[in-house]
Write an enzyme that holds these catalytic residues in place. Structure first.
Site, mmCIF file in Angstrom:
data_model
loop_
_atom_site.group_PDB
_atom_site.id
_atom_site.type_symbol
_atom_site.label_atom_id
_atom_site.label_comp_id
_atom_site.label_asym_id
_atom_site.label_seq_id
_atom_site.Cartn_x
_atom_site.Cartn_y
_atom_site.Cartn_z
ATOM 1 N N HIS A 1 -9.587 1.117 4.765
ATOM 2 C CA HIS A 1 -8.315 1.276 5.485
ATOM 3 C C HIS A 1 -8.551 2.209 6.669
ATOM 4 O O HIS A 1 -9.334 3.157 6.579
ATOM 5 C CB HIS A 1 -7.256 1.853 4.536
ATOM 6 C CG HIS A 1 -5.879 1.811 5.115
ATOM 7 N ND1 HIS A 1 -5.442 2.736 6.037
ATOM 8 C CD2 HIS A 1 -4.847 0.937 4.930
ATOM 9 C CE1 HIS A 1 -4.195 2.436 6.382
ATOM 10 N NE2 HIS A 1 -3.813 1.349 5.730
ATOM 11 N N SER B 1 3.075 -2.482 10.314
ATOM 12 C CA SER B 1 4.527 -2.519 10.495
ATOM 13 C C SER B 1 5.143 -3.878 10.180
ATOM 14 O O SER B 1 6.114 -4.289 10.819
ATOM 15 C CB SER B 1 4.909 -2.046 11.907
ATOM 16 O OG SER B 1 4.468 -0.713 12.108
ATOM 17 N N ASN C 1 0.882 -1.183 0.000
ATOM 18 C CA ASN C 1 0.000 0.000 0.000
ATOM 19 C C ASN C 1 0.913 1.225 0.000
ATOM 20 O O ASN C 1 1.497 1.565 1.024
ATOM 21 C CB ASN C 1 -0.887 -0.019 1.254
ATOM 22 C CG ASN C 1 -1.711 1.254 1.401
ATOM 23 O OD1 ASN C 1 -1.842 2.033 0.449
ATOM 24 N ND2 ASN C 1 -2.276 1.470 2.580
ATOM 25 N N TRP C 2 1.021 1.837 -1.165
ATOM 26 C CA TRP C 2 1.946 2.980 -1.286
ATOM 27 C C TRP C 2 1.395 4.231 -0.604
ATOM 28 O O TRP C 2 2.120 5.205 -0.440
ATOM 29 C CB TRP C 2 2.210 3.295 -2.763
ATOM 30 C CG TRP C 2 3.039 2.290 -3.494
ATOM 31 C CD1 TRP C 2 3.478 1.080 -3.028
ATOM 32 C CD2 TRP C 2 3.553 2.420 -4.829
ATOM 33 N NE1 TRP C 2 4.229 0.447 -3.995
ATOM 34 C CE2 TRP C 2 4.279 1.244 -5.112
ATOM 35 C CE3 TRP C 2 3.452 3.400 -5.822
ATOM 36 C CZ2 TRP C 2 4.915 1.035 -6.337
ATOM 37 C CZ3 TRP C 2 4.077 3.185 -7.045
ATOM 38 C CH2 TRP C 2 4.807 2.019 -7.301
ATOM 39 N N LYS C 3 0.113 4.235 -0.245
ATOM 40 C CA LYS C 3 -0.541 5.421 0.336
ATOM 41 C C LYS C 3 -0.293 6.630 -0.582
ATOM 42 O O LYS C 3 -0.227 6.457 -1.791
ATOM 43 C CB LYS C 3 -0.047 5.673 1.762
ATOM 44 C CG LYS C 3 -0.070 4.409 2.622
ATOM 45 C CD LYS C 3 0.064 4.693 4.084
ATOM 46 C CE LYS C 3 0.179 3.387 4.836
ATOM 47 N NZ LYS C 3 0.010 3.527 6.252
ATOM 48 N N GLY D 1 2.644 -1.238 4.289
ATOM 49 C CA GLY D 1 2.736 0.192 3.989
ATOM 50 C C GLY D 1 4.184 0.594 3.748
ATOM 51 O O GLY D 1 4.734 0.395 2.664
ATOM 52 N N GLY D 2 4.811 1.144 4.794
ATOM 53 C CA GLY D 2 6.164 1.696 4.676
ATOM 54 C C GLY D 2 7.162 0.796 3.955
ATOM 55 O O GLY D 2 7.897 1.264 3.074
ATOM 56 N N GLU E 1 -5.698 -5.307 10.442
ATOM 57 C CA GLU E 1 -4.714 -4.246 10.650
ATOM 58 C C GLU E 1 -4.977 -3.531 11.976
ATOM 59 O O GLU E 1 -5.766 -2.576 12.027
ATOM 60 C CB GLU E 1 -4.808 -3.230 9.519
ATOM 61 C CG GLU E 1 -4.462 -3.797 8.165
ATOM 62 C CD GLU E 1 -3.762 -2.756 7.300
ATOM 63 O OE1 GLU E 1 -2.631 -3.011 6.907
ATOM 64 O OE2 GLU E 1 -4.333 -1.694 7.067
ATOM 65 N N GLU F 1 -6.946 4.591 7.793
ATOM 66 C CA GLU F 1 -6.716 6.026 7.496
ATOM 67 C C GLU F 1 -7.936 6.621 6.793
ATOM 68 O O GLU F 1 -8.261 7.794 6.987
ATOM 69 C CB GLU F 1 -5.432 6.189 6.655
ATOM 70 C CG GLU F 1 -4.199 5.936 7.503
ATOM 71 C CD GLU F 1 -2.986 5.426 6.740
ATOM 72 O OE1 GLU F 1 -2.965 5.506 5.497
ATOM 73 O OE2 GLU F 1 -2.056 4.934 7.402
ATOM 74 N N GLY G 1 2.106 1.999 10.747
ATOM 75 C CA GLY G 1 3.056 3.108 10.625
ATOM 76 C C GLY G 1 3.725 3.487 11.936
ATOM 77 O O GLY G 1 4.264 4.582 12.071
HETATM 78 C C1 PEP Z 1 -0.942 -0.062 5.916
HETATM 79 O O1 PEP Z 1 -0.922 1.066 5.481
HETATM 80 O O2 PEP Z 1 -1.879 -0.788 5.629
HETATM 81 C C2 PEP Z 1 0.154 -0.513 6.774
HETATM 82 C C3 PEP Z 1 0.084 -1.696 7.289
HETATM 83 O O3 PEP Z 1 1.196 0.375 6.968
HETATM 84 P P1 PEP Z 1 2.608 0.039 7.667
HETATM 85 O O4 PEP Z 1 3.093 -1.261 7.063
HETATM 86 O O5 PEP Z 1 3.484 1.191 7.316
HETATM 87 O O6 PEP Z 1 2.363 -0.097 9.114
#
Ligand code: PEP
Length: 256
Positions: A99, A217, A13-15, A238-239, A171, A101, A177
């Site tokens: 999500h 994470s 997930n590049w956000k 994500g990251g 999640e 966010e 994050g």
């Molecule tokens: C996400 O955005 O779905 C996510 C899991 O982010 P991260 O891996 O950065 O925690």
């Protein structure tokens, strides 16, 4: 993971990161490093404006393209929004729905999540449906009830023949994050609970076939342990999906 019954899926997930130019450079790297992946499906969920670039860059590869959101109506006067059929027409395969966010910053609710799942399925897209609890909810001991309710609300009215098209991503919000990952046991416990919830609604065969990811994470260091859990069928990343070496290591852990 349990590849006998269901797909393992690693989705990045590049956000709101990567211009089309930057994204193309990342995908060119990933095409080299994960070209031989056989046992898991790899998806990159890119910003809307990067989708045409990603579809072109990944043509003839095993990496699928996903979106990060869509609108709950099929078309109409919704300035600035993007519909399921627009995504499908571009060649998008997956779409992240609900999500945390989106729920936190854009007012998405269990009800909009449910509507979005329906329009996505009607268009032939595969929803990646996110559920998860806050730290406060976990500490008050209501994680199980909350997740069960989120899953039931998300799937309301989804017919049995469509359930296998859906991916659920557990999640925990406190892990997104934050560099605080759920332990492998915590992740598996909730993924198992999600499967049990699906089993109650759709029966054992359907529940066995649904891919349930962990997200929060997940990184190159902890992926192997998380993915070794029987009910964790992949990750929403994500990251770590923004760096080719890290994402590649996670994909390799899922491909073992
Ligand atoms: C996400 O955005 O779905 C996510 C899991 O982010 P991260 O891996 O950065 O925690």
């Amino acid at each position: 993971m349990n590849r006998r019954y269901r797909k393992t899926i690693i989705a990045g997930n590049w956000k709101m990161n990567k211009t089309a130019t930057e994204g193309k450079a990342l995908l060119d790297e990933l095409k080299q490093t994960i070209a031989r992946v056989k046992w898991c499906e790899v998806v990159v969920c890119v910003p809307f404006v990067d989708i045409p670039m990603a579809i072109r860059a990944l043509k003839d590869t095993r990496i699928a393209v996903g979106a990060q959101n869509l609108h709950q109506e099929q078309s109409g006067a919704y300035t600035g929004e993007v519909s399921a059929s627009m995504l499908k027409d571009l060649g998008v395969k997956y779409v992240i729905i609900g999500h945390s966010e989106r729920r936190q910053y854009f007012g998405e609710t269990d009800s909009t999540v449910n509507k979005k799942i329906h329009v996505a399925l009607e268009a032939g897209l595969h929803p990646i449906v996110c559920v998860g609890e806050t730290l406060e909810q976990r500490e008050s001991g209501i994680t199980a009830e909350l997740i069960t309710m989120q899953v039931k609300a998300a799937l309301a009215g989804v017919p049995a023949e469509k359930i296998r098209s859906i991916v659920i991503a557990y999640e925990p919000i406190w892990a997104i994050g934050t560099c605080k990952t759920a332990t492998a046991e915590q992740a598996n416990e909730v993924c198992e609970l999600i499967r049990a919830t699906i089993r109650k609604i759709y029966g054992a065969r359907a529940a066995r076939a649904v891919t349930i990811q962990y997200g929060g994470s997940m990184n190159a260091k902890n992926a192997q342990e998380l993915l070794a859990q029987p009910d964790v069928d992949g990750g929403l990343i994500g990251g770590a999906s923004l760096k080719a070496p890290d994402f590649t290591t996670i994909v390799e852990a899922a491909n073992q």
